[in-house]
Design a protein around this motif. Structure first.
Motif, PDB file in Angstrom:
ATOM      1  N   ALA A 125      30.273  38.305 -39.483  1.00  0.00           N
ATOM      2  CA  ALA A 125      30.941  39.261 -40.368  1.00  0.00           C
ATOM      3  C   ALA A 125      30.755  38.844 -41.827  1.00  0.00           C
ATOM      4  O   ALA A 125      30.417  37.696 -42.128  1.00  0.00           O
ATOM      5  N   LYS A 126      30.987  39.765 -42.729  1.00  0.00           N
ATOM      6  CA  LYS A 126      30.888  39.467 -44.154  1.00  0.00           C
ATOM      7  C   LYS A 126      31.953  38.436 -44.524  1.00  0.00           C
ATOM      8  O   LYS A 126      33.095  38.529 -44.086  1.00  0.00           O
ATOM      9  N   ASN A 127      31.573  37.455 -45.333  1.00  0.00           N
ATOM     10  CA  ASN A 127      32.509  36.370 -45.658  1.00  0.00           C
ATOM     11  C   ASN A 127      33.382  36.719 -46.869  1.00  0.00           C
ATOM     12  O   ASN A 127      33.453  35.966 -47.844  1.00  0.00           O
ATOM     13  N   ASP A 128      34.064  37.854 -46.752  1.00  0.00           N
ATOM     14  CA  ASP A 128      34.944  38.301 -47.839  1.00  0.00           C
ATOM     15  C   ASP A 128      36.420  38.213 -47.470  1.00  0.00           C
ATOM     16  O   ASP A 128      37.288  38.630 -48.237  1.00  0.00           O
ATOM     17  N   GLY A 129      36.708  37.673 -46.282  1.00  0.00           N
ATOM     18  CA  GLY A 129      38.092  37.497 -45.862  1.00  0.00           C
ATOM     19  C   GLY A 129      38.684  38.661 -45.103  1.00  0.00           C
ATOM     20  O   GLY A 129      39.793  38.558 -44.573  1.00  0.00           O
ATOM     21  N   TYR A 130      37.945  39.756 -45.006  1.00  0.00           N
ATOM     22  CA  TYR A 130      38.492  40.936 -44.338  1.00  0.00           C
ATOM     23  C   TYR A 130      38.260  40.926 -42.830  1.00  0.00           C
ATOM     24  O   TYR A 130      38.703  41.831 -42.134  1.00  0.00           O
ATOM     25  N   THR A 131      37.566  39.903 -42.344  1.00  0.00           N
ATOM     26  CA  THR A 131      37.406  39.719 -40.902  1.00  0.00           C
ATOM     27  C   THR A 131      37.777  38.285 -40.545  1.00  0.00           C
ATOM     28  O   THR A 131      37.154  37.332 -41.015  1.00  0.00           O
ATOM     29  N   VAL A 132      38.815  38.149 -39.743  1.00  0.00           N
ATOM     30  CA  VAL A 132      39.278  36.848 -39.255  1.00  0.00           C
ATOM     31  C   VAL A 132      39.049  36.831 -37.747  1.00  0.00           C
ATOM     32  O   VAL A 132      39.172  37.864 -37.087  1.00  0.00           O
ATOM     33  N   THR A 133      38.711  35.676 -37.197  1.00  0.00           N
ATOM     34  CA  THR A 133      38.481  35.583 -35.756  1.00  0.00           C
ATOM     35  C   THR A 133      39.479  34.632 -35.111  1.00  0.00           C
ATOM     36  O   THR A 133      39.759  33.559 -35.641  1.00  0.00           O
ATOM     37  N   MET A 134      40.016  35.071 -33.971  1.00  0.00           N
ATOM     38  CA  MET A 134      40.853  34.197 -33.151  1.00  0.00           C
ATOM     39  C   MET A 134      39.897  33.365 -32.301  1.00  0.00           C
ATOM     40  O   MET A 134      39.398  33.840 -31.274  1.00  0.00           O
ATOM     41  N   ILE A 135      39.577  32.163 -32.747  1.00  0.00           N
ATOM     42  CA  ILE A 135      38.630  31.327 -32.010  1.00  0.00           C
ATOM     43  C   ILE A 135      39.350  30.610 -30.874  1.00  0.00           C
ATOM     44  O   ILE A 135      40.536  30.291 -30.969  1.00  0.00           O
ATOM     45  N   THR A 136      38.602  30.367 -29.795  1.00  0.00           N
ATOM     46  CA  THR A 136      39.204  29.770 -28.608  1.00  0.00           C
ATOM     47  C   THR A 136      38.349  28.625 -28.075  1.00  0.00           C
ATOM     48  O   THR A 136      37.255  28.346 -28.561  1.00  0.00           O
ATOM     49  N   PHE A 137      38.853  27.990 -27.048  1.00  0.00           N
ATOM     50  CA  PHE A 137      38.224  26.830 -26.416  1.00  0.00           C
ATOM     51  C   PHE A 137      36.737  27.019 -26.142  1.00  0.00           C
ATOM     52  O   PHE A 137      35.959  26.064 -26.186  1.00  0.00           O
ATOM     53  N   GLU A 138      36.339  28.252 -25.852  1.00  0.00           N
ATOM     54  CA  GLU A 138      34.954  28.505 -25.457  1.00  0.00           C
ATOM     55  C   GLU A 138      33.941  28.162 -26.549  1.00  0.00           C
ATOM     56  O   GLU A 138      32.748  28.026 -26.267  1.00  0.00           O
ATOM     57  N   LEU A 139      34.391  28.006 -27.778  1.00  0.00           N
ATOM     58  CA  LEU A 139      33.495  27.547 -28.844  1.00  0.00           C
ATOM     59  C   LEU A 139      33.029  26.117 -28.574  1.00  0.00           C
ATOM     60  O   LEU A 139      32.051  25.653 -29.165  1.00  0.00           O
ATOM     61  N   LEU A 140      33.727  25.424 -27.671  1.00  0.00           N
ATOM     62  CA  LEU A 140      33.330  24.070 -27.297  1.00  0.00           C
ATOM     63  C   LEU A 140      32.506  24.055 -26.015  1.00  0.00           C
ATOM     64  O   LEU A 140      31.703  23.136 -25.806  1.00  0.00           O
ATOM     65  N   SER A 141      32.686  25.064 -25.164  1.00  0.00           N
ATOM     66  CA  SER A 141      32.001  25.060 -23.865  1.00  0.00           C
ATOM     67  C   SER A 141      30.722  25.892 -23.840  1.00  0.00           C
ATOM     68  O   SER A 141      29.838  25.638 -23.022  1.00  0.00           O
ATOM     69  N   LEU A 142      30.588  26.856 -24.718  1.00  0.00           N
ATOM     70  CA  LEU A 142      29.372  27.671 -24.749  1.00  0.00           C
ATOM     71  C   LEU A 142      28.156  26.917 -25.311  1.00  0.00           C
ATOM     72  O   LEU A 142      27.062  27.001 -24.748  1.00  0.00           O
ATOM     73  N   PRO A 143      28.305  26.176 -26.418  1.00  0.00           N
ATOM     74  CA  PRO A 143      27.147  25.465 -26.972  1.00  0.00           C
ATOM     75  C   PRO A 143      26.459  24.480 -26.026  1.00  0.00           C
ATOM     76  O   PRO A 143      25.226  24.446 -25.961  1.00  0.00           O
ATOM     77  N   PRO A 144      27.212  23.665 -25.254  1.00  0.00           N
ATOM     78  CA  PRO A 144      26.532  22.730 -24.345  1.00  0.00           C
ATOM     79  C   PRO A 144      25.705  23.429 -23.268  1.00  0.00           C
ATOM     80  O   PRO A 144      24.826  22.816 -22.660  1.00  0.00           O
ATOM     81  N   GLN A 145      25.992  24.709 -23.036  1.00  0.00           N
ATOM     82  CA  GLN A 145      25.219  25.476 -22.054  1.00  0.00           C
ATOM     83  C   GLN A 145      24.024  26.183 -22.691  1.00  0.00           C
ATOM     84  O   GLN A 145      23.276  26.875 -22.007  1.00  0.00           O
ATOM     85  N   LYS A 146      23.896  26.016 -24.017  1.00  0.00           N
ATOM     86  CA  LYS A 146      22.830  26.680 -24.770  1.00  0.00           C
ATOM     87  C   LYS A 146      22.948  28.203 -24.682  1.00  0.00           C
ATOM     88  O   LYS A 146      21.946  28.922 -24.732  1.00  0.00           O
ATOM     89  N   LEU A 147      24.187  28.689 -24.585  1.00  0.00           N
ATOM     90  CA  LEU A 147      24.419  30.135 -24.486  1.00  0.00           C
ATOM     91  C   LEU A 147      24.628  30.777 -25.844  1.00  0.00           C
ATOM     92  O   LEU A 147      24.550  32.001 -25.971  1.00  0.00           O
ATOM     93  N   VAL A 148      24.939  29.975 -26.853  1.00  0.00           N
ATOM     94  CA  VAL A 148      25.114  30.489 -28.216  1.00  0.00           C
ATOM     95  C   VAL A 148      24.451  29.522 -29.196  1.00  0.00           C
ATOM     96  O   VAL A 148      24.387  28.312 -28.941  1.00  0.00           O
ATOM     97  N   PRO A 149      23.947  30.036 -30.312  1.00  0.00           N
ATOM     98  CA  PRO A 149      23.284  29.184 -31.294  1.00  0.00           C
ATOM     99  C   PRO A 149      24.232  28.667 -32.368  1.00  0.00           C
ATOM    100  O   PRO A 149      23.812  28.317 -33.468  1.00  0.00           O
ATOM    101  N   PHE A 150      25.532  28.646 -32.073  1.00  0.00           N
ATOM    102  CA  PHE A 150      26.513  28.227 -33.074  1.00  0.00           C
ATOM    103  C   PHE A 150      27.617  27.402 -32.434  1.00  0.00           C
ATOM    104  O   PHE A 150      27.761  27.381 -31.199  1.00  0.00           O
TER     105      PHE A 150
END
Length: 319
Positions: free
Chosen positions: A83-108
């Motif tokens: 999203a545009k980094n102007d503050g008008y989009t906030v994300t509720m991040i969850t545990f999966e940000l730690l489990s998706l990368p080790p599976q190479k399912l996301v590039p972030f």
């Protein structure tokens, strides 16, 4: 006369520039979107909507919750990151940000966001239908040992937090389960109530209403202490299995969001978090509140990320 006129022009220029600059720096001037990477009705959605409702007054704008599901949380997290980094989009991040990368399912990873705050942590709980033959964890484990792969356990997505929770149960109990993925905890719980699966390993908050309505029965929680909302439900340690495991949720914005904008958001959401209304809501919903500011949140994620990847490697969930 010319000097006076020139001076007036300079003054006018300064006033206009200052006015424009002040207007450009004002935030927010329109509604803010809060992306939730999971389906409506789950624990993440519940805390997002409760927080948004109680933050709007402090922010001075409406906050719209947008459920962006799919990919075990990957789609919503990606949408928030891009999203545009102007503050008008906030994300509720969850545990999966730690489990998706080790599976190479996301590039972030979580490091690609600017963090605002951690909001809560919730342990996993093993829950079955109220009329299930499994009255205790021992009943569940004994049956699973005698019937490898025949117990269908719902989770919130492949290698999601609740999938890993069930994987830990497999490892510690020496059993084999059939993992059934859903786009969030809510649809998994719905299928459990409907009798389409035999159990779920989601948080107490996500089954609380059905347990209290007599439709589901919680067998144990993966925490060091009993859940105060369910004092009669034992911990897994009390049930004979050394398992502690929990999810977490927090707020983040795209990288390089202006510092003044992040401060406005952080201050407003903290006011919403501290409001008596939200605190009462969270308690009633069974959500384990655990606030941490951005810096402390990052330290927590650095440690938790390393531990999560280690567990996933043991469960053969990494690539």
């Amino acid at each position: 006369m010319k000097k006076v006129f020139a001076l007036l022009l300079v003054c006018l220029f300064v006033v206009v520039v200052a006015g424009c600059g002040g207007q450009a720096e004002k935030f927010p001037t329109k509604p803010v979107t809060l992306i939730v990477p999971w389906a409506a009705g789950g624990g993440t959605d519940a805390i997002a909507r409760g927080l948004a409702k109680n933050t709007e007054k402090a922010l001075g704008q409406n906050i719209t919750v947008n459920n962006v599901t799919g990919g075990g949380g990957a789609v919503g997290h990606g949408a928030g990151l891009n999203a545009k980094n102007d503050g008008y989009t906030v994300t509720m991040i969850t545990f999966e940000l730690l489990s998706l990368p080790p599976q190479k399912l996301v590039p972030f990873t979580y490091k690609d966001y600017d963090l605002l705050m951690r909001l809560n942590t919730d342990p996993a709980a093993l829950t079955v239908k109220a009329d299930s033959p499994f009255k205790t964890v021992k009943d569940f484990v004994d049956y699973a040992k005698a019937n490898p792969g025949k117990v269908n356990v719902g989770n919130s997505g492949p290698a999601s937090v609740w999938h890993i929770a069930a994987g830990l149960l497999e490892e510690k109990a020496g059993i084999k389960l059939n993992h059934v993925p859903f786009n969030g905890a809510a649809p998994a719980v719905t299928d459990l109530v409907g009798g389409h699966i035999q159990a779920v390993t989601v948080s107490p908050a996500e089954v609380q209403s059905q347990v209290k309505a007599g439709k589901l029965r919680m067998l144990a929680v993966m925490s060091d202490k009993r859940d105060p909302n369910f004092p009669d439900v034992p911990t897994f340690k009390e049930a004979g299995l050394d398992i502690t495991f929990a999810t977490w949720r927090g707020l983040a914005v795209p990288k390089n969001t202006p510092e003044n904008v992040k401060k406005v958001l952080a201050d407003a959401f903290k006011k919403g978090y501290d409001s008596p209304e939200f605190q009462a809501f969270a308690k009633k919903a069974g959500l384990g509140l655990a606030y941490a500011p951005a810096a402390e949140f990052k330290t927590f994620l650095d440690k938790t990320s390393a531990n999560t990847e280690a567990v996933m490697k043991k469960l053969n969930l990494t690539k």
